[in-house]
Motif scaffolding. Structure first.
Motif, PDB file in Angstrom:
ATOM      1  N   ASP A 142       8.168   2.395   1.146  1.00 17.13           N
ATOM      2  CA  ASP A 142       7.923   3.705   0.556  1.00 17.13           C
ATOM      3  C   ASP A 142       8.893   4.007  -0.585  1.00 17.13           C
ATOM      4  N   THR A 183       8.031  -2.878  -8.288  1.00 12.04           N
ATOM      5  CA  THR A 183       6.683  -2.738  -8.863  1.00 12.04           C
ATOM      6  C   THR A 183       5.782  -3.863  -8.346  1.00 12.04           C
ATOM      7  N   ASN A 204       4.061   5.847  -3.494  1.00 10.66           N
ATOM      8  CA  ASN A 204       3.844   4.701  -4.375  1.00 10.66           C
ATOM      9  C   ASN A 204       2.615   4.999  -5.244  1.00 10.66           C
ATOM     10  N   ASN A 260       8.681   3.648  -3.922  1.00  7.54           N
ATOM     11  CA  ASN A 260       8.830   2.648  -4.974  1.00  7.54           C
ATOM     12  C   ASN A 260       7.734   2.900  -6.021  1.00  7.54           C
ATOM     13  N   LYS A 261       7.358   1.873  -6.771  1.00  6.32           N
ATOM     14  CA  LYS A 261       6.311   1.981  -7.785  1.00  6.32           C
ATOM     15  C   LYS A 261       5.245   0.907  -7.580  1.00  6.32           C
ATOM     16  N   LEU A 262       4.970   0.628  -6.321  1.00  4.01           N
ATOM     17  CA  LEU A 262       3.996  -0.402  -5.988  1.00  4.01           C
ATOM     18  C   LEU A 262       2.586   0.052  -6.356  1.00  4.01           C
ATOM     19  N   SER A 285      12.814   0.542   0.810  1.00  9.70           N
ATOM     20  CA  SER A 285      12.355   1.813   0.247  1.00  9.70           C
ATOM     21  C   SER A 285      13.388   2.389  -0.723  1.00  9.70           C
TER      22      SER A 285
END
Length: 717
Positions: free
Chosen positions: A651, A632, A677, A653-655, A627
């Motif tokens: 948690d 991505t 995200n 992130n930019k997923l 996290s």
């Protein structure tokens, strides 16, 4: 006719001589009177403190004669009565001379209170002295006339002028005079009482202090038996205890000596080689007992125990105190092990005898107080374990005398102070554990002399400054310095300890970088340096030659650069904690070969790229925390093949994308965090059904982006 002429000549000669004698006597009488007047003036000047030291012209022919010489001559003539006639009036010449002398010495007329020189019966002045000293003298001596001093002319020339009263006063006792003068009036009764009270008190104190020649040691010996004195000599001559400790009857040393001298039923002879060790253990017992009694109140002795083993023994507050201070041999006391003895074909260290002590183990027994210096009497001991107690005080410097001592375990106590430099003398020591105390100050450089040490644990104390060089500790295996306040850099001298397996440096104030020399630690298994201020790149070379590394914990530092890729070749690594640093780069693909990895924490860095689909290559991975990075892409479906994963933190992130339904196959997953995200869609029913079984916590962005069925998400963001 001739006879008449002879008679006339004789008469004429007789008349001439008579006339001459009369004239001579008249002159002598005048000189004597003048001398008396000069003496009067001199005495007045002496009394008033204005007497000059000079010669005066007193002679008929101009010679200079001292006043003292004149007074002596006058006294001689007066004593032998050389002039029976009253002299006439002074001539004008001698009058002038006398006037000059009178003016020089200070003329005292009738109005100023003259002195009668002829009052030989007193020979003293009656003029009152108004100075400060005169008032003090009158207070103590009363209105007594001033006695002439040793420089007075009358006192020096003859005692005639002193008189009988003056001589009697001078020869009287000073104490009789003080008594008479102080107590002669009602006003001085109080002063007299105070004076004599103080005098007799001073006399009594002097006799009591200087008259009594008995020393405290002599008194102690005189009040005790020969056995007591023999043991006292043995203990003090061996240097086990100081004599002063026995002068305090309530000291642990005094109580222990009285026990072995009078109460101990074993009755060992003073010459017994184990007597000293029996006494030292008794000091240890009473030292703990006295501290416990001070805290818990007076303790009555045990009345009766099993086989009467405890009868009369005080309660020391220990959990177990079996057979302590009984007639049993010290090898039978709780926690004591002695030299090996074959009993019935079995080698034992616990038996009812007095033998040299091998081990003293009182761990977790609620022992109070400090470690007394008498511990040095256990000269045969090899193991000392007093851990998990309530011990206080400083590190016992006397353990340096225990040349056979190999294992010292004092952890989990409340000991304070700094480590003594004598710690370097324990060259037989293999293990030294003083963790979880309150020791402070610098770690002495003398620990570098512990050439046989293998375990060195100074953790959870308050040590400061830089850790000293330890290049001579060639046998060191375990070094724990965590949870202190050490500063400086990571000690590069660690590279010169080739046998070291575990290094703990966490929770200090270390700065700088990790030295390249650390790559030589080929046997290193655990390296923990988290919660410091170490910076720079984490060296890849720590993983080059080390194939046994099991744990690396460097979180909460300031490391920068890329995540080291060579960690992937460590098949024994089970814990890798690198979170809360400033690492960059992508998830290394080489890590898929870390088949023993169980904990992988990489959160709070600056990693980017996509999640590796090779997570399923970690067959025993339980915790994956990634996290708070910049990752991505979508969650790889291969994650579902990780059957051992229990905690998955993705948690912050930019997923993107949706939650794959295959995640329901993660049979051991307990915690799933996906909030903050860009994941959209809804939570698959298969994943929600995991809540029925093992999934305990799940958080999503289910306020807006994700649809989460009822009772599925534990927390929505």
């Amino acid at each position: 006719h001739q006879q008449q002429q002879q008679q006339q000549q004789q008469q004429s000669s007789s008349a001439t001589m008579t006339s001459r004698n009369n004239k001579k006597k008249s002159s002598t009488s005048y000189e004597r009177r003048a001398a008396m007047q000069r003496q009067l003036d001199a005495m007045e000047a002496e009394a008033s403190g204005t007497r000059p030291s000079m010669n005066i012209d007193m002679g008929d022919e101009g010679e200079f004669v001292s006043v003292r010489q004149r007074n002596q001559e006058t006294a001689r003539r007066f004593l032998y009565d050389e002039d029976d006639e009253a002299a006439g009036v002074l001539t004008s010449k001698n009058k002038n001379t006398t006037m000059a002398a009178a003016n020089l010495f200070g003329n005292r007329g009738p109005e100023t209170g003259g002195v009668n020189l002829m009052d030989h019966e007193t020979g003293i002045y009656s003029n009152e002295d108004h100075s400060f000293t005169g008032r003090i003298r009158r207070f103590f001596l009363g209105d007594v006339a001033h006695q002439p001093g040793e420089h007075d002319a009358i006192a020096a020339d003859s005692e005639v002028y002193l008189g009988e009263q003056a001589r009697a006063s001078r020869s009287s006792s000073i104490f009789v005079r003080l008594r008479h003068l102080l107590c002669s009036s009602h006003q001085r009764v109080l002063v007299c009482l105070i004076f004599f009270t103080a005098f007799f008190m001073a006399a009594f104190f002097s006799v009591h202090t200087f008259g009594n020649k008995t020393t405290p040691e002599q008194q102690l010996r005189s009040e005790n038996s020969d056995r007591f004195n023999d043991l006292l000599d043995l203990i003090t001559l061996e240097g086990v205890s100081d004599m002063n400790t026995f002068l305090v009857l309530t000291s642990p040393q005094s109580r222990a000596l009285r026990w072995v001298a009078y109460s101990d039923q074993a009755r060992l002879e003073p010459g017994d080689p184990v007597m000293i060790q029996r006494y030292a253990l008794a000091v240890f017992f009473y030292n703990s007992f006295m501290v416990f009694e001070k805290m818990a109140g007076a303790q009555a002795p045990i009345e009766k125990g099993e086989d009467d083993q405890f009868e009369g023994v005080p309660i020391a507050g220990w959990y177990i105190q079996d057979y302590w201070l009984t007639e049993k041999g010290i090898c039978y006391w709780h926690g004591i092990e002695c030299a090996v003895k074959n009993i019935g074909g079995i080698e034992k260290r616990t038996y009812d005898e007095n033998a040299p002590i091998y081990s003293f183990n009182m761990t977790n027994n609620y022992v109070w107080g400090d470690i007394p210096n008498e511990i040095k009497a256990l000269h045969s001991i090899e193991r000392l374990d007093l851990s998990g107690n309530r011990l206080q005080g400083k590190f016992p410097s006397e353990v340096r005398r225990l040349t056979k001592l190999k294992y010292i375990k004092l952890q989990h106590n409340k000991m304070t102070g700094s480590l003594p430099i004598h710690i370097g003398f324990m060259q037989s020591a293999i293990e030294l554990d003083i963790s979880k105390n309150k020791f402070s100050g610098s770690i002495p450089t003398e620990i570098n002399r512990l050439s046989n040490i293998r375990i060195l644990d100074f953790s959870n104390n308050v040590f400061t400054n830089q850790f000293p060089m330890i290049r001579n500790l060639k046998e060191l295996r375990y070094l724990h310095l965590g949870s202190n306040e050490l500063s400086g850099t990571v000690p590069f001298s660690l590279a010169e300890t080739p046998e070291v397996r575990e290094v703990y440096l966490e929770k200090n104030k270390l700065t700088g970088t990790i030295a390249p020399e650390m790559e030589t630690l080929s046997k290193l298994r655990i390296f923990s340096a988290y919660d410091n201020k170490i910076s720079g790149n984490f060296p890849n070379y720590m993983f080059y030659s080390n194939e046994e590394l099991e744990q690396v914990s460097i979180q909460f530092n300031s490391f920068t650069g890329s995540i080291p890729t060579f960690a992937g070749r460590l098949r024994t690594l089970h814990t890798l904690q690198m979170h809360d640093n400033d690492f960059t780069g992508t998830f290394p693909s080489e890590w898929q070969f870390m088949t023993s990895l169980r904990i992988l924490h990489l959160q709070n860095n600056r990693m980017h790229g996509s999640l590796p689909p090779t997570v399923n290559k970690f067959p025993v991975l339980k915790e994956l925390w990634i996290s708070h990075n910049d990752l991505t892409g979508a969650i790889p479906p291969e994650f579902s093949e990780s059957n051992s994963l229990e905690q998955l933190y993705l948690d912050h992130n930019k997923l993107q994308g949706q939650i794959p339904p295959e995640m329901s196959q993660m049979a051991k997953l307990e915690t799933l965090r996906l909030e903050e995200n860009a994941i959209t869609g809804s939570v698959p029913d298969e994943v929600c059904n995991m809540k029925t079984f093992q999934l305990r916590f799940m958080s999503m962005d289910c306020v807006n982006e994700i649809t989460c069925p009822d009772n599925c998400c534990n927390k929505c963001y």
